[in-house]
Scaffold this motif. Structure first.
Motif, PDB file in Angstrom:
ATOM      1  N   GLY A   5       0.803  -1.212   0.000  1.00 34.75           N
ATOM      2  CA  GLY A   5       0.000   0.000   0.000  1.00 34.75           C
ATOM      3  C   GLY A   5       0.827   1.249   0.000  1.00 34.75           C
ATOM      4  O   GLY A   5       1.987   1.254   0.375  1.00 34.75           O
ATOM      5  N   PRO A   6       0.214   2.372  -0.394  1.00 32.89           N
ATOM      6  CA  PRO A   6       0.950   3.618  -0.517  1.00 32.89           C
ATOM      7  C   PRO A   6       1.193   4.334   0.795  1.00 32.89           C
ATOM      8  O   PRO A   6       1.907   5.320   0.831  1.00 32.89           O
ATOM      9  CB  PRO A   6       0.035   4.449  -1.433  1.00 32.89           C
ATOM     10  N   ILE A   7       0.587   3.858   1.912  1.00 31.13           N
ATOM     11  CA  ILE A   7       0.717   4.600   3.158  1.00 31.13           C
ATOM     12  C   ILE A   7       1.730   3.952   4.100  1.00 31.13           C
ATOM     13  O   ILE A   7       1.801   4.310   5.261  1.00 31.13           O
ATOM     14  CB  ILE A   7      -0.651   4.725   3.877  1.00 31.13           C
ATOM     15  N   ALA A   8       2.503   2.989   3.606  1.00 33.17           N
ATOM     16  CA  ALA A   8       3.547   2.399   4.447  1.00 33.17           C
ATOM     17  C   ALA A   8       4.553   3.476   4.829  1.00 33.17           C
ATOM     18  O   ALA A   8       5.000   4.253   3.984  1.00 33.17           O
ATOM     19  CB  ALA A   8       4.243   1.267   3.696  1.00 33.17           C
ATOM     20  N   VAL A   9       4.878   3.538   6.112  1.00 27.99           N
ATOM     21  CA  VAL A   9       5.816   4.559   6.575  1.00 27.99           C
ATOM     22  C   VAL A   9       7.186   4.348   5.958  1.00 27.99           C
ATOM     23  O   VAL A   9       7.830   5.294   5.485  1.00 27.99           O
ATOM     24  CB  VAL A   9       5.900   4.539   8.111  1.00 27.99           C
ATOM     25  N   LEU A  10       7.635   3.110   5.948  1.00 37.23           N
ATOM     26  CA  LEU A  10       8.970   2.817   5.429  1.00 37.23           C
ATOM     27  C   LEU A  10       8.943   1.503   4.660  1.00 37.23           C
ATOM     28  O   LEU A  10       9.199   0.438   5.219  1.00 37.23           O
ATOM     29  CB  LEU A  10       9.980   2.750   6.575  1.00 37.23           C
ATOM     30  N   LEU A  26       5.325  10.978   7.484  1.00 35.43           N
ATOM     31  CA  LEU A  26       4.447   9.938   8.014  1.00 35.43           C
ATOM     32  C   LEU A  26       4.949   9.427   9.362  1.00 35.43           C
ATOM     33  O   LEU A  26       4.162   9.186  10.279  1.00 35.43           O
ATOM     34  CB  LEU A  26       4.355   8.781   7.018  1.00 35.43           C
ATOM     35  N   LEU A  27       6.259   9.265   9.469  1.00 38.57           N
ATOM     36  CA  LEU A  27       6.820   8.823  10.743  1.00 38.57           C
ATOM     37  C   LEU A  27       6.580   9.861  11.827  1.00 38.57           C
ATOM     38  O   LEU A  27       6.213   9.516  12.962  1.00 38.57           O
ATOM     39  CB  LEU A  27       8.315   8.552  10.585  1.00 38.57           C
ATOM     40  N   LEU A  28       6.775  11.123  11.496  1.00 43.97           N
ATOM     41  CA  LEU A  28       6.531  12.192  12.466  1.00 43.97           C
ATOM     42  C   LEU A  28       5.063  12.224  12.877  1.00 43.97           C
ATOM     43  O   LEU A  28       4.746  12.391  14.058  1.00 43.97           O
ATOM     44  CB  LEU A  28       6.936  13.542  11.870  1.00 43.97           C
ATOM     45  N   ARG A  29       4.172  12.052  11.914  1.00 46.50           N
ATOM     46  CA  ARG A  29       2.742  12.076  12.234  1.00 46.50           C
ATOM     47  C   ARG A  29       2.380  10.968  13.208  1.00 46.50           C
ATOM     48  O   ARG A  29       1.583  11.158  14.128  1.00 46.50           O
ATOM     49  CB  ARG A  29       1.923  11.934  10.952  1.00 46.50           C
ATOM     50  N   GLY A  30       2.988   9.802  13.031  1.00 45.20           N
ATOM     51  CA  GLY A  30       2.694   8.692  13.926  1.00 45.20           C
ATOM     52  C   GLY A  30       3.315   8.830  15.300  1.00 45.20           C
ATOM     53  O   GLY A  30       2.837   8.219  16.256  1.00 45.20           O
ATOM     54  N   GLN A  31       4.381   9.637  15.405  1.00 48.50           N
ATOM     55  CA  GLN A  31       5.103   9.786  16.671  1.00 48.50           C
ATOM     56  C   GLN A  31       5.020  11.201  17.230  1.00 48.50           C
ATOM     57  O   GLN A  31       5.771  11.539  18.145  1.00 48.50           O
ATOM     58  CB  GLN A  31       6.579   9.405  16.476  1.00 48.50           C
ATOM     59  N   ALA A  32       4.118  12.019  16.710  1.00 51.82           N
ATOM     60  CA  ALA A  32       4.058  13.431  17.102  1.00 51.82           C
ATOM     61  C   ALA A  32       3.769  13.613  18.587  1.00 51.82           C
ATOM     62  O   ALA A  32       4.325  14.510  19.234  1.00 51.82           O
ATOM     63  CB  ALA A  32       2.996  14.152  16.271  1.00 51.82           C
ATOM     64  N   ARG A  33       2.934  12.758  19.146  1.00 48.14           N
ATOM     65  CA  ARG A  33       2.570  12.936  20.561  1.00 48.14           C
ATOM     66  C   ARG A  33       3.745  12.688  21.489  1.00 48.14           C
ATOM     67  O   ARG A  33       3.708  13.093  22.661  1.00 48.14           O
ATOM     68  CB  ARG A  33       1.413  12.008  20.925  1.00 48.14           C
ATOM     69  N   VAL A  34       4.791  12.031  20.988  1.00 47.47           N
ATOM     70  CA  VAL A  34       6.007  11.822  21.773  1.00 47.47           C
ATOM     71  C   VAL A  34       7.070  12.839  21.395  1.00 47.47           C
ATOM     72  O   VAL A  34       7.648  13.514  22.257  1.00 47.47           O
ATOM     73  CB  VAL A  34       6.553  10.394  21.559  1.00 47.47           C
ATOM     74  N   LEU A  35       7.345  12.964  20.109  1.00 44.86           N
ATOM     75  CA  LEU A  35       8.475  13.764  19.655  1.00 44.86           C
ATOM     76  C   LEU A  35       8.238  15.268  19.814  1.00 44.86           C
ATOM     77  O   LEU A  35       9.159  16.001  20.186  1.00 44.86           O
ATOM     78  CB  LEU A  35       8.791  13.439  18.196  1.00 44.86           C
ATOM     79  N   VAL A  36       7.045  15.735  19.509  1.00 45.66           N
ATOM     80  CA  VAL A  36       6.802  17.183  19.538  1.00 45.66           C
ATOM     81  C   VAL A  36       6.894  17.752  20.958  1.00 45.66           C
ATOM     82  O   VAL A  36       7.550  18.789  21.160  1.00 45.66           O
ATOM     83  CB  VAL A  36       5.444  17.525  18.878  1.00 45.66           C
ATOM     84  N   PRO A  37       6.269  17.146  21.981  1.00 48.74           N
ATOM     85  CA  PRO A  37       6.440  17.695  23.334  1.00 48.74           C
ATOM     86  C   PRO A  37       7.892  17.700  23.806  1.00 48.74           C
ATOM     87  O   PRO A  37       8.345  18.670  24.426  1.00 48.74           O
ATOM     88  CB  PRO A  37       5.574  16.769  24.203  1.00 48.74           C
ATOM     89  N   VAL A  38       8.625  16.620  23.512  1.00 52.91           N
ATOM     90  CA  VAL A  38      10.042  16.581  23.899  1.00 52.91           C
ATOM     91  C   VAL A  38      10.806  17.666  23.160  1.00 52.91           C
ATOM     92  O   VAL A  38      11.642  18.377  23.743  1.00 52.91           O
ATOM     93  CB  VAL A  38      10.644  15.194  23.606  1.00 52.91           C
ATOM     94  N   ALA A  39      10.519  17.804  21.869  1.00 50.86           N
ATOM     95  CA  ALA A  39      11.191  18.831  21.071  1.00 50.86           C
ATOM     96  C   ALA A  39      10.857  20.226  21.576  1.00 50.86           C
ATOM     97  O   ALA A  39      11.717  21.120  21.563  1.00 50.86           O
ATOM     98  CB  ALA A  39      10.795  18.697  19.603  1.00 50.86           C
ATOM     99  N   LEU A  40       9.628  20.440  22.028  1.00 47.41           N
ATOM    100  CA  LEU A  40       9.230  21.762  22.528  1.00 47.41           C
ATOM    101  C   LEU A  40      10.038  22.137  23.767  1.00 47.41           C
ATOM    102  O   LEU A  40      10.506  23.280  23.890  1.00 47.41           O
ATOM    103  CB  LEU A  40       7.735  21.771  22.843  1.00 47.41           C
ATOM    104  N   VAL A  41      10.223  21.187  24.675  1.00 44.38           N
ATOM    105  CA  VAL A  41      11.022  21.454  25.877  1.00 44.38           C
ATOM    106  C   VAL A  41      12.449  21.820  25.488  1.00 44.38           C
ATOM    107  O   VAL A  41      13.029  22.794  25.997  1.00 44.38           O
ATOM    108  CB  VAL A  41      10.997  20.240  26.814  1.00 44.38           C
ATOM    109  N   LEU A  42      13.027  21.049  24.575  1.00 47.15           N
ATOM    110  CA  LEU A  42      14.394  21.320  24.145  1.00 47.15           C
ATOM    111  C   LEU A  42      14.493  22.629  23.380  1.00 47.15           C
ATOM    112  O   LEU A  42      15.471  23.378  23.539  1.00 47.15           O
ATOM    113  CB  LEU A  42      14.893  20.162  23.272  1.00 47.15           C
TER     114      LEU A  42
END
Length: 280
Positions: A5-10, A26-42
């Motif tokens: 399928g065309p929506i495979a992340v990798l 796509l990877l960021l969208r799937g992990q945004a709830r983890v990566l974005v808050p950590v990135a905001l603090v940094l």
């Protein structure tokens, strides 16, 4: 199949440049709830660190350009900014790389998996972040040498976390992968950075002037508002670049090391970490 399928992340195949950029999003969208808050603090910490350097360079919001005669202080500001930027992307690259590894097996890693300390090598990640930060600061002080450093050191976190190489070998492994195929991986990393640099510049300046046009920017707190805007923008841009590093590293291994063939021939029950580890 993980690459159906065309929506495979990798997908387990070589990708075009456009597909790589899409895969990172796509990877960021799937992990945004983890990566974005950590990135905001940094990113907030980064802005607070750079603020006194901006004042020393007489740089004002929102673009933080220097006044005439303060180019020495401004050059130092740019070098420190390059260092903090590289360190943050590398730190975010740890969970991003683990999430990309899971995506290669058709899974979406949950927050506990990408943040758990077991096997994460967080201590080595922090030490390498310092090493890369110092290196990038030195390269930035030399001017255009920064481009070389940025190109070569993008895959340090994936090499450490996914390939499981010795921490002191991770920078060498990252540089070797970046130079394969006439520097294809390094060039794509630089392209991704430039794309997000334009996005950051447009939003960071645009939001500020948009608020200013509505008379919502008071001179007393204009600088702090600009810092908040830049931190918000970077909280998305930095994890996006970390995700690009992760998918680009694994795609380069598929392209140049036959990682896809290795995975397809693996015996059932073999741990994912063992399959993804680089040959020693």
């Amino acid at each position: 199949m993980p690459d159906a399928g065309p929506i495979a992340v990798l997908p387990r195949r070589p990708l075009t440049v456009g597909e790589l950029l899409d895969s990172a999003v796509l990877l960021l969208r799937g992990q945004a709830r983890v990566l974005v808050p950590v990135a905001l603090v940094l990113a907030v910490g980064e802005q607070l660190l750079l603020y006194p350097l901006r004042l020393a360079a007489s740089a004002g919001p929102p673009a933080w350009l220097p006044e005439f005669g303060r180019f020495g202080a401004y050059w130092l500001l740019l070098a420190v900014g390059a260092a903090t930027e590289a360190m943050i992307i590398l730190l975010l690259g740890n969970p991003a790389a683990r999430a990309a590894g899971a995506a290669l097996f058709g899974r979406t890693a949950g927050p506990r998996e990408v943040l758990r300390p077991a096997g994460a090598r967080w201590g080595a990640t922090a030490l390498l972040a310092v090493l890369v930060g110092v290196t990038m600061c030195g390269f930035a002080l030399l001017g255009a040498v920064w481009f070389l450093g940025f190109v070569l050191l993008g895959a340090v976190a994936p090499a450490l976390v996914v390939d499981r190489v010795h921490p002191m070998r991770a920078p060498l492994r990252a540089a070797a992968v970046a130079l394969r195929g006439v520097g294809r991986a390094g060039g794509i990393r630089l392209l991704g950075y430039l794309v997000w640099w334009v996005v950051r510049l447009g939003i960071g300046i645009g939001v500020y002037f948009g608020l200013d046009s509505l008379d919502l920017v008071h001179a007393a707190w204009a600088g702090w508002l600009s810092l908040a805007v830049w931190a918000g923008v970077n909280s998305v841009a930095y994890p996006a670049l970390a995700c690009l590093d992760a998918v680009l590293h694994l795609e380069t291994r598929i392209r140049t090391e036959g990682l896809d063939i290795r995975l397809s021939r693996a015996r059932p029950g073999t741990p994912e970490s063992t399959l993804l580890a680089a040959a020693r």
